[in-house]
Motif scaffolding. Structure first.
Motif: not given
Length: 643
Positions: A300, A333, A337, A364, A366, A384
Motif C-alpha cells: 500500500h 500511500l 497500482n 487498494t 488512497y 479498491t
RNA sequence: GCCGAUAUAGCUCAGUUUGGUAGAGCGGCUGAUUCGUAAUCAGUAGGUCACCGGUUCAAGUCCGGUUAUCGGCUCCA
C-alpha cells in the motif's frame, strides 16, 4: 404586400401575406384541436416562437405538447417566470445570471446577498402561479447589441453584460415579460398561462460559469410538466431513487458503514457487505484466470522516489496523501497500482516470446478527495481498483484491446448491465510520446471497437496525457450513467521505468502497456449494484441466499439438520429459530431482501420437505432439500452466465 | 475547497420558535405466548443532545468556532 406560401409538414400549402405570425398561419392550416397542442414551430431546422413573423415560403413543423422539444421550451420558460417572480418579490437586490432547461427540469442562478432557502419556495411558487394565471406574453425583441448593452448596464445586470460581451452577432434577442427582460435566444411558450404544472425542488450554490474562481451564486432548481400526472410520476421516481439510495440500503441491509472516528471516505465493510464483496472478487478472479491473467499482490505504500519516477508526484501530487518518514526515508500511500506491476516486470528479464503478459490485482489505493466531493461508496478516499496491466508487443496491441473489451462486456453483463455508452478519447493538447505511438494505439482502440461492433463517440482531446483511452459508461435500472470501465494505452511509464524485453532480433525493445479497470472502483461498483438492484441482489451475489424459518420450536431440530445439510452443499443459508410468529420472521427476511425463505412446520418436518417462499411473495411447491439445492445451484449458474 | 442546510438512544424521528437539567416507535434484554406466508403481549435497560468555547442564575434550545453528513458547484489521474 407580397404573398408567401406556408405549409405544415408535408401538407398542402396556403398563401398568406408576408409577415404573418406563425400562429395565425397555423390557424388556417390545422384543425382547432391540433392547434391547441402546438407550442412552437420548427422552421428550416430552427424552433421558433408562435409569434414569429413569417417572411419567406416555408414549411412548418409543429412542436406539439408531449414532445421532448415542447418540454424543453416549457421548462426554459418556467425558468424565466421564476426569475420574474423572484424579481417581483425581491426587487433589485437580486441579479440574474443564467436559467436554462436541463434534463429533468430547469434552474436559474441568482446573485443575492443572502442565499435563497427552501423556506422561500412557497412564496416564489405562489408568485409564479399568480404570474402564470395573468397570461403574461413572452415578447421577443431583436435589438442591436449595443442597445442591449445599454439596457442591461442601466439595469445593473452585470452577468448579462458579460454574456453579451461574448456574443459575436450585431443583434441579439431579448424576451420581455412584464417588468422583467432577459437576454435569451428562445424559443418560449406564447404566454405564461401555458405554465400550469411546476414545482421548485432545491437550492444549491453554484459558481458563475462553473468557474471556482468566480462568484458563488445561488441556484434554484425546479421542474415543469404539461400534465399534473407527469409531475406526480416524476416525483414518484425521485422517491424511488431515494429508496434505492445505497447509503440508506447499505445501512438497512448491514452492508457497510462510514464513521467519523475512522475518517471520511473510508469504508468499513460489515459481514454481509464483506461477503457480497468476496463473491464479486471471487467471480472476478475466476474470470481473469480463465482469460489468461495472473494475479498480483502489491503493498500500500512505497518510497516517495517511486512516485517521482512514475510522474504521479508531479502530475497528481495534490491528490496523494502526504509523505510519512520511516528511517529517514519518505514513503507515500499509493494512488495507483501501476508502478508496482512495473516493479514486478522489471524484477526479471523478458523475451518477446512471453508476451502478452496480463497481470491483475484488486489493489487498494488512497486518493485525497476534497471534502465536498465525498459521497457514500460512490466517491471515497480509500478504494479498491479491479486493476490490470497488460504488457505486449506493438503487433499484439489490437488483439489485446479486443480481448479486454470482450471480457469487460461479459463481466458487466453478468452483473446485469447490458446498456452502456462507449467513448474513445483521443490525444489531448498536452501529451507525451511520439505521433507514431499515438497513431498506433488510437487506431488499435478504434479497430477493436469496430471489430466488436460497438457504437462509440469520439471525445477529441480527452485522452490521458500518456495515451488514448476507451471509457464505458454503464446505465443502471433507473437509466443513470456510471463511468466504470476504462482502457488506456500507455507509452509513458514503460519509458520512465526503462522497461524492456529482448526481441527476436536480439535487441532490447520497449513493451507497450495497457492499463484497464472494468468495475473501476469496487466500492463504487457495489454502490451502483445496490442501487441497480435496489438491494435485491441476484441469487449468485446475495450474501444470504436463503433463511430457514420455523413455525414452532417443535421443528427446531429438523431445521438445524437442514441448516447443516444446506451449508455443506454450499448454500449461503441462515436460520431464524426465534420464538416469534411466522409473519414476523417473514417480514424481517423480506426487508433484508433474502431471495428464499424456507418455511418449516410440522408438515415439512413429517415428510422431510421444505416450503420455499420467494421474495416476490410467491411460493414454490414443497420440495426435498436436495431438490432445493439443485434449484439454487442451477439458478446461480444461470445468473453468472446470462448468455 | 466553495454556497446553503443538517447533527438528539443502535435505527427513524419529536422536543429548539417562547432557555428551567430529555421523549416516542422500532431494535436490545427479561418474562409470558408455540402461533402456517409482511410486525403477539407485558416489563426493563439504554442519551456528556457531534465536538470545543461563549452568553446566562440556568443551554439540547441563544451566539461563535471545529468536525461530519446532506443538496449542489468545482474536482475525479
Amino acid at each position: 404586400m407580397a404573398e408567401i406560401s406556408v405549409s405544415i409538414a408535408g401538407g398542402e400549402s396556403k398563401q398568406f401575406s408576408e409577415g404573418i405570425a406563425a400562429a395565425d398561419a397555423i390557424k388556417d392550416l390545422v384543425s382547432n384541436k391540433q392547434r391547441k397542442k402546438i407550442i412552437a414551430v420548427r422552421a428550416e431546422d430552427n424552433i421558433v416562437d408562435l409569434t414569429t413573423p413569417l417572411t419567406t415560403d416555408v414549411e412548418l413543423q409543429p412542436i406539439e405538447i408531449g414532445s421532448p422539444e415542447s418540454l424543453e421550451i416549457l421548462r426554459h420558460s418556467a425558468a424565466h417566470i421564476m426569475a420574474l417572480a423572484v424579481k417581483e418579490l425581491y426587487g433589485d437586490g437580486v441579479k440574474v445570471a443564467i436559467g436554462p432547461a436541463i434534463a429533468d427540469g430547469f434552474y436559474y442562478d441568482f446573485d443575492r446577498e443572502k442565499a435563497f432557502t427552501p423556506d422561500e419556495f412557497e412564496a416564489i411558487e405562489s408568485k409564479m402561479a399568480e404570474l402564470a394565471e395573468a397570461r403574461i406574453p413572452f415578447v421577443r425583441k431583436v435589438v442591436a447589441k449595443q442597445a442591449a448593452v445599454d439596457f442591461f448596464q442601466k439595469a445593473g445586470e452585470e452577468y448579462k453584460l458579460e454574456l453579451l460581451g461574448e456574443i459575436e452577432s450585431d443583434t441579439v434577442s431579448l424576451y420581455e415579460h412584464s417588468s422583467f427582460t432577459d437576454l435569451c435566444r428562445g424559443p418560449h411558450i406564447p404566454d405564461s398561462s401555458w405554465l400550469k404544472v411546476f414545482k421548485l425542488l432545491r437550492v444549491a450554490g453554484s459558481y458563475w460559469r462553473g468557474d471556482e474562481t468566480r462568484p458563488m451564486l445561488t441556484r434554484i432548481y425546479g421542474t415543469a410538466f404539461f400534465d399534473q400526472k407527469e409531475l406526480k410520476k416524476y416525483l414518484t421516481q425521485l422517491e424511488e431513487a431515494k429508496k434505492r439510495d445505497h447509503r440508506k440500503l447499505g445501512k438497512e441491509l448491514g452492508l457497510f458503514t462510514i464513521q467519523d472516528q475512522i475518517g471520511p471516505g473510508l469504508i468499513l465493510w460489515q459481514p454481509r457487505g464483506a461477503l457480497l464483496r468476496k463473491l464479486i472478487e471471487d467471480y472476478w478472479k475466476d474470470e481473469h484466470y480463465k482469460n489468461g491473467y495472473q494475479l498480483l499482490y502489491t503493498p500500500h505504500i512505497a518510497r516517495q522516489d517511486l512516485w517521482k519516477t512514475s510522474g504521479h508526484l508531479d502530475f497528481y501530487g495534490e491528490n496523494m496523501y502526504s509523505a510519512m518518514e520511516i528511517d529517514e526515508v519518505k514513503y507515500q500511500l499509493k494512488p495507483m497500482n501501476c508502478p508496482f506491476h512495473i516493479g514486478v516486470f522489471n524484477s526479471t528479464k523478458h523475451s518477446y516470446r512471453e508476451f502478452p503478459i496480463r497481470w491483475c490485482e484488486l489493489g487498494t489505493v488512497y486518493r485525497y478527495e476534497r471534502t465536498g466531493a465525498l459521497h457514500g461508496l460512490m466517491r471515497v478516499r480509500g478504494f479498491t481498483q479491479d486493476d490490470a496491466h497488460i504488457f505486449c508487443r506493438p503487433d499484439q496491441l489490437e488483439e489485446e484491446i479486443f480481448n479486454i473489451i470482450d471480457l469487460n462486456l461479459h463481466i458487466l453483463k453478468t452483473f446485469g448491465f447490458d446498456q452502456y455508452d462507449v467513448y474513445l478519447s483521443t490525444r489531448p493538447e498536452k501529451y507525451v510520446g511520439s505521433d507514431e505511438h499515438w497513431e498506433l494505439s488510437t487506431s488499435a482502440l478504434k479497430h477493436a471497437l469496430e471489430k466488436k461492433g460497438l457504437a462509440y463517440e469520439v471525445d477529441p482531446g480527452e485522452g490521458v496525457f500518456y495515451g488514448p483511452k476507451i471509457d464505458i459508461k454503464i446505465k443502471d435500472q433507473l437509466g443513470r450513467s456510471w463511468q466504470c470501465s476504462t482502457i488506456q494505452v500507455d507509452f509513458n511509464l514503460p519509458d520512465r521505468f526503462e522497461m524492456s524485453y529482448t526481441g527476436e532480433d536480439g535487441a532490447e525493445h520497449q513493451p507497450i502497456m495497457i492499463h484497464r479497470a472494468l468495475m473501476g472502483s469496487l466500492e463504487r461498483f457495489i454502490g451502483v449494484l445496490i442501487e441497480h438492484y435496489a438491494g435485491a441482489f441476484p441469487i449468485w451475489m446475495a450474501p444470504e441466499q436463503a433463511r430457514i424459518l420455523n413455525i414452532t420450536d417443535d421443528q427446531a431440530e429438523y431445521c438445524e439438520q437442514l441448516f447443516g445439510q444446506l451449508r455443506l452443499a454450499g448454500v449461503r443459508i441462515e436460520k431464524d429459530l426465534r420464538n416469534e410468529k411466522l409473519n414476523y420472521k417473514i417480514r424481517e427476511a423480506q426487508l433484508m431482501k433474502i431471495p428464499y425463505m424456507l418455511i418449516i412446520g410440522d408438515r415439512e418436518k413429517e415428510e422431510g420437505l421444505v416450503t420455499v417462499r420467494l421474495r416476490n411473495g410467491k411460493n414454490l411447491p414443497p420440495m426435498r432439500p436436495e431438490e432445493f439445492i439443485e434449484h439454487i445451484q442451477k439458478e446461480c449458474a444461470q445468473g453468472i452466465c446470462p448468455e
